[in-house]
Design a protein around this motif. Structure first.
Motif, short mmCIF file in Angstrom:
data_model
loop_
_atom_site.label_atom_id
_atom_site.label_comp_id
_atom_site.label_asym_id
_atom_site.label_seq_id
_atom_site.Cartn_x
_atom_site.Cartn_y
_atom_site.Cartn_z
N ARG A 1 1.33 -1.38 0.00
CA ARG A 1 0.11 -0.17 -0.20
C ARG A 1 0.65 1.24 0.05
O ARG A 1 -0.15 1.91 -0.48
N SER B 1 1.73 1.56 -3.79
CA SER B 1 0.87 2.05 -4.25
C SER B 1 0.08 3.42 -3.89
O SER B 1 -0.50 4.31 -5.04
N ARG C 1 1.44 5.84 -6.68
CA ARG C 1 0.84 7.25 -7.37
C ARG C 1 0.27 8.25 -7.76
O ARG C 1 0.46 8.97 -8.28
N ASP D 1 -6.50 4.34 7.95
CA ASP D 1 -6.47 2.63 7.14
C ASP D 1 -5.97 1.70 6.25
O ASP D 1 -5.47 2.32 5.71
N TYR E 1 -5.20 -0.35 4.15
CA TYR E 1 -5.71 -0.89 2.96
C TYR E 1 -5.73 0.04 2.05
O TYR E 1 -6.49 -0.11 1.15
N ASP F 1 -5.14 3.03 0.04
CA ASP F 1 -3.50 3.96 -0.40
C ASP F 1 -4.13 5.35 -0.41
O ASP F 1 -3.00 6.29 -0.38
N ARG F 2 -4.68 5.50 -0.72
CA ARG F 2 -5.15 6.71 -0.78
C ARG F 2 -5.41 7.91 0.31
O ARG F 2 -4.65 9.10 0.86
#
Lengths: 395, 647
Positions: A222, A225, A228, A337, A339, A341-342
């Motif tokens: 995460r 990712s 990006r 969080d 989970y 990735d934002r």
């Protein structure tokens, strides 16, 4: 003189959280006023060499795998009980040493020697995913007996405390949180090491650091990712990943998949002696472990957060397991969080956009680490409980 | 190839150039050469151009009629535009460009909607008729659906709005179009590996059916069929008209029709090439190019592993016909590196894994040409798929009493599954189990739908476990289509179903998006109007003969090969098709995609797929107890698509 006979099946020169904790804690206990510590540890390649300069009186014994080790370990412990007469047994794991202590009840009771056990988190959970885990699950009654039979249970976090109470039905009053610590003489802020800046091509870059074994629940994916979402605005951002493990190939694929391969540096395993230099390359530390109760995989605490804090680095941690305790609060970093990735990227963006805020959180984290989370503080907590337990007089 | 888009807003609303510009830019890959926007009141048209015929700026779109009151945006080619132009000029129309597009506005002015029936080509178009008393927007799509067209009509009377585009992406630029997924489409996507038209993956968006038009104005919405569609669907003997001519004369006619079709489709002001797989259809196209007097550039893609490589055949054909041949030999890395880009090209979920090969080949060809001929459609017109033959042969099973049949094949399935896990060696067993399951069909339509897209891929009931909700078992899908074909012989029903589902939703969609991704125009001579009408007249016994699929085209090809000194065996060899070793890759090089997109917790949070059911599939696949590669790939493709376009 208060005598502690300690056992740690997981011990140096192995690396990892439990081995580190065992060594540092026992060294601190041994250095406490009026305390003498002896350790029984498994015979390992390089073990005796390590022990010579470790500051802990260690006896190495040959031991089979954990599930088979309680009996031979009990034999070794039994001899020490009879010859050395310790005031307390301290078990850094419930298997095999906790079970060995339980087996020794007929010997301990007449001598009035209680035992204590430390809970780290993941070892409290059971799984049937493979044969090894099924064997451990079959020993579940022994696990509950070890924790329930202990005079006192120490745990690394509030999360693990709840697990011990829930999984082993230990009375709440008998479970005490003793956060792992850090050695401020080994971890402190300093300027980035030039050779590392060159080696990882990080000059002029803005570095996020992860120190972890590369396993699928650690959240390195995460962090990768998340890059990006930052790449366009912060092309100079880098993620430095220290550690090795079975997940590396997957992580490299993910980095390529999200088009951030050039922003991620896999440093491989880092020698303990250069760990501080790596923390000091970064603007923030990350560990985004996720809890998987089925595998099981959880982060019971996360000593690396405290090491990073001692180096003055704020942390971005996954809100799972004992990580909230390791970070300590929003003044020291960010909980996200693991989970999402934002959400991870949002915290990273804050570090990048508001470096002064990140530095302030890093300083607060350092103040907490060096003030509240030293190994000496941890040793004092354990000692207080063990002394009180001894004074109650029964095994 | 181009991209079109537009809007027709509600009363009192004004279309904004800026919004149309955004829609156009969202599909710039389709048309890298120019962008055009036209706004008039509530109506706006946008176009991205890939210049092929009349490269001048004057041919940029939208194009207008003489008085500027009729405007068109158009994606495709009209191959008979020269003939139509002559006719229209004689009727007094003045042409401002050499472009085929201009035919549409003048033709419409002259003949109305019937103008589209005169077109021989591929097209998706939007025409604004701003004349007094009309003020209507007309959308139309060619009979086979070579070119895509999505549209959305939202709001009720008085506040209704229309938007359309060649792809979904431009529509997603409009805030008033809902992003809600059509869960039934999601389910059907898992079943077929594509979203069957006229649905789209979004609730508020639909695909215009091939061969139909839609007329939209403030007065209302009207839909209709092009007459060409009826002509090509007369079909395959559907009207009972069969040619009684002998094989030799039909062979000669096929040769002539194909050569004519290819000649028409070679018209271009930019270089034209041809995809050459070495199979029957592409080889015939090369032969026809030679007959048209064109030395052509040909392009093949090969795989480094021999098992999947067909380039040797293509090379032989290319050498024999003297093309300038180019070969791309791709390895796993080429494919794997392409995966992250897939949602960019396929802005509606699409899971035929051969799309990766199509994209690589299109990029390769685009380095040298701007137009490429493709053999698409040959299999559908001439009964070329092994699945079609299997369906034909299995159909008589229907005669068995349903309960007895289901009990029989249910028992067979249980027996086979009792044989346990044979790992990789158990593939035949897995296929046999799948077949036993298919043969428990409840209705004829269910049997047919099992052979569209990915065969299987799972019993519907198990598929439904993946997508929880009160839907998914309402199938069989395509029921109305299949019912409408009742009374036709089986072969014609199979042909029609393939033409109207698999061809448009998988074959043509794949070619369009793969070539669109790099600004290459694909043309499909087998779907020429005359060719399709000819194929419809060929008796079935000359399509499937002694078990040989696509007999007549093979026979023609064998003759061509003989003339060029090639072994005729090449024309008769079984269809190989281009597949990629997805089954293995999902266990190895692409396993990270399984972990990344099918993670149980992330699925649970998304709430669309049942995490435990997905995990069951993953485990079965990874442990080689079953081959779920298509379904896993569909799930991965879907989640990649959703992350790219809806998050």
């Amino acid at each position: 003189m208060f005598r502690i006979l300690a056992t740690s099946f997981d011990y140096r020169p192995r690396l990892g959280g439990v081995a580190t904790l065992a060594h540092e804690l026992l060294r601190a206990l041994g250095g406490s006023h009026g305390v003498e510590v002896r350790l029984i540890a498994p015979r390992l390649p390089g073990g005796e060499g390590f022990d010579r300069g470790s500051g802990v009186a260690t006896r190495r014994v040959p031991l089979p795998k954990a599930a088979l080790a309680p009996v031979p370990l009990a034999a070794s412990l039994g001899r020490e009980l009879l010859t050395w007469r310790p005031d307390a047994l301290l078990n850094l794991l419930w298997l095999p040493e906790g079970v060995a202590s339980l087996l020794l009840a007929p010997l301990r009771a007449p001598l009035g020697i209680p035992y204590f056990v430390y809970g780290h988190g993941v070892e409290l959970l059971e799984s049937d995913l493979n044969l090894k885990k099924r064997v451990r699950s079959a020993l579940s009654p022994a696990k509950r007996a070890v924790f329930r039979g202990a005079r006192g249970v120490f745990v690394n976090s509030g999360f693990t405390r709840a697990l011990v109470i829930r999984e082993c039905r230990v009375p709440e009053a008998r479970v005490r949180i003793a956060h792992p610590g850090v050695d401020p003489r080994a971890f402190f802020p300093e300027a980035p090491a030039r050779d590392l800046l060159e080696r990882y091509e990080l000059r002029g870059k803005r570095v996020f650091l992860m120190v972890t074994r590369l396993e699928d629940y650690k959240g390195v994916d995460r962090a990768i990712s998340a890059l990006r979402w930052l790449k366009a605005d912060f092309p100079e951002a880098r993620l430095l990943v220290c550690g090795e493990g079975p997940d590396r190939a997957r992580l490299e694929s993910i980095a390529r998949h999200y088009g951030v391969g050039e922003l991620v540096v896999f440093a491989g395993a880092v020698p303990a002696g250069r760990l501080r230099d790596h923390y000091n390359l970064a603007e923030a530390f990350l560990l985004l472990s996720r809890s998987n109760f089925e595998a099981p995989n959880i982060e019971g605490f996360g000593i690396v957060f405290v090491e990073a804090a001692a180096c003055g680095k704020p942390s971005i941690g996954g809100d799972s397991g004992g990580i909230p305790d390791a970070i300590g609060g929003p003044e020291n970093g960010w909980l996200v969080d693991p989970y999402d990735d934002r959400a991870v990227a949002k915290a990273m963006r804050e570090v990048l956009e508001r470096p002064e805020e990140a530095r302030a959180r890093g300083e607060a984290a350092r103040a907490r680490a060096t003030g509240e989370l030293t190994w000496d503080r941890m040793a004092a907590t354990l000692l207080e409980t063990m002394r009180a337990g001894r004074s109650r007089g029964e095994a | 190839m181009c991209g079109i888009a537009g809007i027709f807003l509600g009363p009192g609303e004004l279309a904004r150039e800026e919004e149309l510009g955004r829609m156009a830019r969202a599909m710039r890959r389709r048309g890298p050469d120019a962008q055009g926007v036209h706004v008039t009141g509530a109506v706006g048209l946008a176009h991205r151009r890939l210049s092929i015929i009349d490269l001048s700026e004057g041919a940029n779109q939208p194009l207008f009629n003489e008085d500027g009151r009729i405007a068109v945006v158009f994606n495709g080619e009209i191959y008979n535009f020269q003939e139509l132009r002559g006719e229209l000029e004689r009727a007094g129309h003045r042409f401002a460009t050499r472009s085929d597009t201009e035919i549409i506005v003048h033709g419409f002015e002259e003949w109305g909607i019937e103008a589209f029936d005169r077109f021989n080509g591929m097209f998706a178009l939007a025409l604004w008729d701003g004349r007094e008393g009309r003020r209507e927007l007309i959308l139309a799509r060619d009979p086979f659906g070579v070119k895509p067209l999505f549209y959305s009509i939202t709001g009720g009377a008085g506040s209704r709005r229309l938007a359309f585009a060649s792809e979904l992406k431009p529509l997603l630029q409009l805030p008033w179009i809902g992003r809600e997924l059509d869960r039934e489409s999601v389910f059907q996507f898992l079943k077929f590996s594509h979203v069957p038209n006229p649905r789209s993956i979004l609730k508020e968006v639909r695909q215009l059916r091939p061969g139909t038009w839609l007329r939209y104005s403030e007065r209302g919405v009207e839909e209709g069929r092009l007459a060409i569609r009826a002509e090509t669907a007369r079909d395959h003997g559907a009207s009972g008209e069969k040619e009684s001519r002998d094989e030799a004369s039909l062979l000669r006619e096929l040769d002539r029709v194909l050569t004519e079709s290819v000649r028409r489709q070679l018209v271009s002001d930019v270089p034209v090439g041809c995809f050459l797989s070495g199979g029957v259809d592409s080889s015939l196209l090369i032969a026809a190019c030679g007959a048209s007097g064109s030395a052509i550039e040909t392009f093949s893609i090969g795989y480094r592993e021999k098992e999947y490589d067909e380039t040797g055949y293509a090379r032989q054909v290319a050498e024999a016909f003297g093309t300038r041949h180019h070969e791309l030999v791709a390895g796993p890395r080429d494919y794997i590196d392409l995966v992250p880009e897939v949602p960019e090209f396929f802005d509606q979920p699409f899971a035929d894994p051969t799309l990766l090969s199509s994209v690589l080949l299109a990029r390769f060809a685009r380095e040298r040409v701007k137009v490429a001929l493709s053999g698409d459609g040959g299999d559908e017109l001439f009964f070329g798929y092994p699945y079609q033959r299997a369906l034909l042969h299995l159909w008589p099973v229907e005669a068995l009493p349903g309960a007895a049949r289901r009990a029989l094949f249910g028992a067979a399935g249980r027996l086979l599954s009792g044989l346990g896990n044979l790992g990789a060696r158990g593939r035949s067993l897995q296929q046999a189990m799948k077949l036993a399951d298919i043969l428990r069909f409840e209705s004829q339509a269910e049997l047919i739908q099992s052979f569209i897209g990915t065969v299987g891929p799972l019993p519907l009931a198990r598929l439904a476990e993946l997508v929880p909700g009160d839907f998914g078992l309402e199938g069989p899908y395509h029921g109305p289509l299949i019912e409408s074909l009742a009374g036709l012989p089986r072969d014609q029903r199979i042909t029609q179903v393939y033409l109207r589902t698999f061809l448009v939703d998988t074959v043509l969609a794949k070619t369009d998006r793969a070539t669109m991704a790099c600004g290459l125009e694909a043309r499909v001579p087998f779907l020429d109007r005359e060719m399709a009408a000819f194929a419809a007249r060929v008796p079935f016994e000359l399509k499937l003969r002694r078990g040989i699929l696509k007999y007549l085209p093979r026979r023609l090809l064998a003759g061509k090969f003989r003339e060029r000194g090639l072994p005729t065996d090449l024309a008769w060899r079984a269809k190989q098709g281009f597949s990629i070793p997805l089954r293995e890759w999902l266990r190895t090089d692409l396993k990270y995609l399984v972990d990344e997109y099918l993670d149980e917790e992330r699925l649970r949070r998304e709430g669309l797929f049942a995490p435990k059911a997905v995990r069951g599939l993953v485990r079965e696949h990874l442990q080689e107890r079953a081959n779920h590669s298509h379904l896993l790939w569909s799930l991965i493709s879907f989640r990649m698509w959703k992350e790219r376009h809806l998050s």
